[in-house]
Design a protein around this motif. Sequence first.
Motif, PDB file in Angstrom:
ATOM      1  N   GLY A  34       0.954  -1.183   0.026  1.00 41.93           N
ATOM      2  CA  GLY A  34       0.041   0.002   0.101  1.00 41.93           C
ATOM      3  C   GLY A  34       0.793   1.210  -0.178  1.00 41.93           C
ATOM      4  N   GLN A  35       1.970   1.365  -0.292  1.00 44.18           N
ATOM      5  CA  GLN A  35       3.035   2.231   0.165  1.00 44.18           C
ATOM      6  C   GLN A  35       2.942   3.335  -1.283  1.00 44.18           C
ATOM      7  N   SER A  36       2.540   2.808  -2.223  1.00 47.43           N
ATOM      8  CA  SER A  36       2.404   3.661  -3.497  1.00 47.43           C
ATOM      9  C   SER A  36       0.715   3.641  -4.107  1.00 47.43           C
ATOM     10  N   LEU A  37       0.088   2.649  -3.710  1.00 44.92           N
ATOM     11  CA  LEU A  37      -1.316   2.865  -4.090  1.00 44.92           C
ATOM     12  C   LEU A  37      -2.098   3.414  -3.331  1.00 44.92           C
ATOM     13  N   ILE A  38      -2.030   3.305  -1.891  1.00 44.37           N
ATOM     14  CA  ILE A  38      -2.886   4.094  -1.217  1.00 44.37           C
ATOM     15  C   ILE A  38      -2.824   5.659  -1.229  1.00 44.37           C
ATOM     16  N   ASP A  53      -7.100  -7.005  -1.320  1.00 42.23           N
ATOM     17  CA  ASP A  53      -5.747  -7.359  -0.335  1.00 42.23           C
ATOM     18  C   ASP A  53      -5.273  -8.468  -0.294  1.00 42.23           C
ATOM     19  N   ILE A  54      -3.994  -8.605  -0.440  1.00 42.39           N
ATOM     20  CA  ILE A  54      -3.298  -9.841  -0.416  1.00 42.39           C
ATOM     21  C   ILE A  54      -2.546 -10.207   0.697  1.00 42.39           C
ATOM     22  N   ASN A  55      -2.690  -9.409   1.851  1.00 46.25           N
ATOM     23  CA  ASN A  55      -1.996  -9.347   2.820  1.00 46.25           C
ATOM     24  C   ASN A  55      -2.392 -10.742   3.739  1.00 46.25           C
ATOM     25  N   ARG A  77       8.313  -8.370   2.150  1.00 49.28           N
ATOM     26  CA  ARG A  77       8.644  -7.088   2.211  1.00 49.28           C
ATOM     27  C   ARG A  77      10.014  -6.503   2.012  1.00 49.28           C
ATOM     28  N   HIS A  78      10.267  -5.506   1.343  1.00 47.26           N
ATOM     29  CA  HIS A  78      11.449  -4.955   1.126  1.00 47.26           C
ATOM     30  C   HIS A  78      12.695  -5.065   2.484  1.00 47.26           C
ATOM     31  N   ALA A  79      12.166  -4.898   3.486  1.00 43.05           N
ATOM     32  CA  ALA A  79      12.911  -5.047   4.925  1.00 43.05           C
ATOM     33  C   ALA A  79      13.391  -6.596   4.883  1.00 43.05           C
ATOM     34  N   VAL A 101      15.915   2.377  -1.115  1.00 46.18           N
ATOM     35  CA  VAL A 101      14.380   2.352  -1.393  1.00 46.18           C
ATOM     36  C   VAL A 101      13.895   3.187  -0.007  1.00 46.18           C
ATOM     37  N   ALA A 102      13.412   4.350  -0.371  1.00 53.10           N
ATOM     38  CA  ALA A 102      12.565   5.159   0.623  1.00 53.10           C
ATOM     39  C   ALA A 102      13.127   5.163   2.247  1.00 53.10           C
ATOM     40  N   HIS A 103      12.305   5.073   3.181  1.00 51.28           N
ATOM     41  CA  HIS A 103      12.746   4.834   4.332  1.00 51.28           C
ATOM     42  C   HIS A 103      12.527   3.517   5.092  1.00 51.28           C
ATOM     43  N   GLY A 110       6.271  -2.109   2.299  1.00 54.52           N
ATOM     44  CA  GLY A 110       6.254  -2.255   0.812  1.00 54.52           C
ATOM     45  C   GLY A 110       6.860  -3.612   0.445  1.00 54.52           C
ATOM     46  N   THR A 111       6.359  -4.155  -0.588  1.00 55.70           N
ATOM     47  CA  THR A 111       6.884  -5.289  -1.068  1.00 55.70           C
ATOM     48  C   THR A 111       7.827  -5.164  -2.394  1.00 55.70           C
ATOM     49  N   VAL A 112       8.566  -6.075  -2.490  1.00 52.34           N
ATOM     50  CA  VAL A 112       9.608  -5.974  -3.816  1.00 52.34           C
ATOM     51  C   VAL A 112       8.559  -6.252  -5.102  1.00 52.34           C
ATOM     52  N   VAL A 113       7.845  -7.268  -4.952  1.00 53.51           N
ATOM     53  CA  VAL A 113       6.995  -7.468  -5.995  1.00 53.51           C
ATOM     54  C   VAL A 113       6.152  -6.218  -6.595  1.00 53.51           C
ATOM     55  N   GLY A 114       5.510  -5.542  -5.471  1.00 49.56           N
ATOM     56  CA  GLY A 114       4.576  -4.441  -5.636  1.00 49.56           C
ATOM     57  C   GLY A 114       5.423  -3.326  -6.285  1.00 49.56           C
ATOM     58  N   SER A 115       6.715  -3.228  -5.955  1.00 51.83           N
ATOM     59  CA  SER A 115       7.570  -2.096  -6.303  1.00 51.83           C
ATOM     60  C   SER A 115       7.863  -2.384  -7.999  1.00 51.83           C
ATOM     61  N   LEU A 116       8.152  -3.895  -8.448  1.00 51.99           N
ATOM     62  CA  LEU A 116       8.269  -4.224  -9.868  1.00 51.99           C
ATOM     63  C   LEU A 116       6.901  -3.695 -10.580  1.00 51.99           C
ATOM     64  N   ALA A 161       3.584  -5.070 -17.735  1.00 55.20           N
ATOM     65  CA  ALA A 161       2.692  -6.100 -18.710  1.00 55.20           C
ATOM     66  C   ALA A 161       1.828  -6.736 -17.908  1.00 55.20           C
ATOM     67  N   LEU A 162       1.648  -6.665 -16.765  1.00 57.10           N
ATOM     68  CA  LEU A 162       0.597  -7.093 -15.758  1.00 57.10           C
ATOM     69  C   LEU A 162      -0.871  -6.589 -16.452  1.00 57.10           C
ATOM     70  N   GLN A 163      -1.797  -7.602 -16.843  1.00 60.68           N
ATOM     71  CA  GLN A 163      -2.998  -7.500 -17.331  1.00 60.68           C
ATOM     72  C   GLN A 163      -4.117  -7.483 -16.338  1.00 60.68           C
ATOM     73  N   GLY A 192      16.308   9.069   1.235  1.00 56.83           N
ATOM     74  CA  GLY A 192      14.894   8.427   1.081  1.00 56.83           C
ATOM     75  C   GLY A 192      14.062   8.872  -0.005  1.00 56.83           C
ATOM     76  N   ASP A 193      14.202   9.889  -0.592  1.00 55.65           N
ATOM     77  CA  ASP A 193      13.567  10.340  -2.000  1.00 55.65           C
ATOM     78  C   ASP A 193      13.629   9.468  -2.841  1.00 55.65           C
ATOM     79  N   PHE A 194      12.811   9.506  -3.998  1.00 60.61           N
ATOM     80  CA  PHE A 194      13.181   9.007  -5.118  1.00 60.61           C
ATOM     81  C   PHE A 194      14.412   9.568  -5.825  1.00 60.61           C
TER      82      PHE A 194
END
Length: 290
Positions: A34-38, A53-55, A77-79, A101-103, A110-116, A161-163, A192-194
Amino acid sequence: MKPPPFDYHAPRTVGEALEVLADAGPEGKVLAGGQSLIPLMNMRLAAPARLVDINRIGALDTVAADARGVRVGALARHATVERSAAVAERQPLLRQALRHVAHPVIRNRGTVVGSLVHADPAAELPAVLALLGGTVRLARHGAPERDVPADEFFLGPLESALQPGELAVSAFFPALPPGSGTAFCEIARRHGDFALAGVAALVTLDDDLRITTAKVACIGVGPVPVVVDVSAECARRPAASADWPAVAAAVRDRVEPEDDIHATAEYRRHLTGVLAERALRIAAERASHG
Ligand SMILES: Cc1cc2nc3c(=O)[nH]c(=O)nc-3n(C[C@H](O)[C@H](O)[C@H](O)COP(=O)(O)OP(=O)(O)OC[C@H]3O[C@@H](n4cnc5c(N)ncnc54)[C@H](O)[C@@H]3O)c2cc1C
């Protein structure tokens, strides 16, 4: 601001999630960390009618590292990936990149796959996947899973490419060839910024410590990560006497950034050259000390 109204689903299995996503079609969106979507929903830049929600799907919370590489499940998660010793041993570039990646609080969620899947052109992990030639595994209700190579996965800014109806279940980061070293260097206005610009580098040496492969993936200089192979420019020279400024200049000349509110194209191009030299030198040093 608050997001527009949406239906909320919290499946407990991948099968259940795929059924809901198939039913939702283009109206459905997966919620991972949810760190980008929310933020996008709160700013009303995204308005999915159905949120999946896949959590609660424990089967997606996996990280597996072996001699072939590292497979990261959709809920890792990234961590978790950043701190895994097994990941660092098999694919050190992941930890090197994740530190940018961020903070820490964002990396805890945040998740690795979500970031991709999010496919931000300034994000670090798409560059890592692109440089290593990794894949993203996509699943859909009633169909076999498909593995999409990085060079076909990132299509444009925030476009993968996700459909509709698909779930990214994992990503695979191949292990390094023997005699390889990697590095990730970037510059952001504040920690921590992009990044304004960033470079992931991979250097492989032969038994005589001569450069056989040198390539980089650059972020912030195009709609998708830009992979530049500079092996030819290295001309099989020993790593210790490579002309890194000339090699980095070749990288700089092959990226085509655009002006935006954060930086001019010329400044991003300049940064990319500086970072490419820095990252290639570090990667070569690491490759030499194996
Ligand atoms: C202040 C701030 C700073 C940040 N800085 C950086 C940074 O420097 N570098 C960086 O890379 N990122 C940065 N991020 C983003 C952060 O890394 C996010 O965690 C990441 O981009 C998305 O991961 P997520 O799990 O939170 O995905 P979400 O926000 O849950 O989802 C993002 C998108 O991917 C889709 N999605 C997610 N998982 C799946 C899946 N398994 N299958 C299908 N679709 C899926 C969602 O539907 C959505 O469209 C920052 C975020 C914030 C808030």
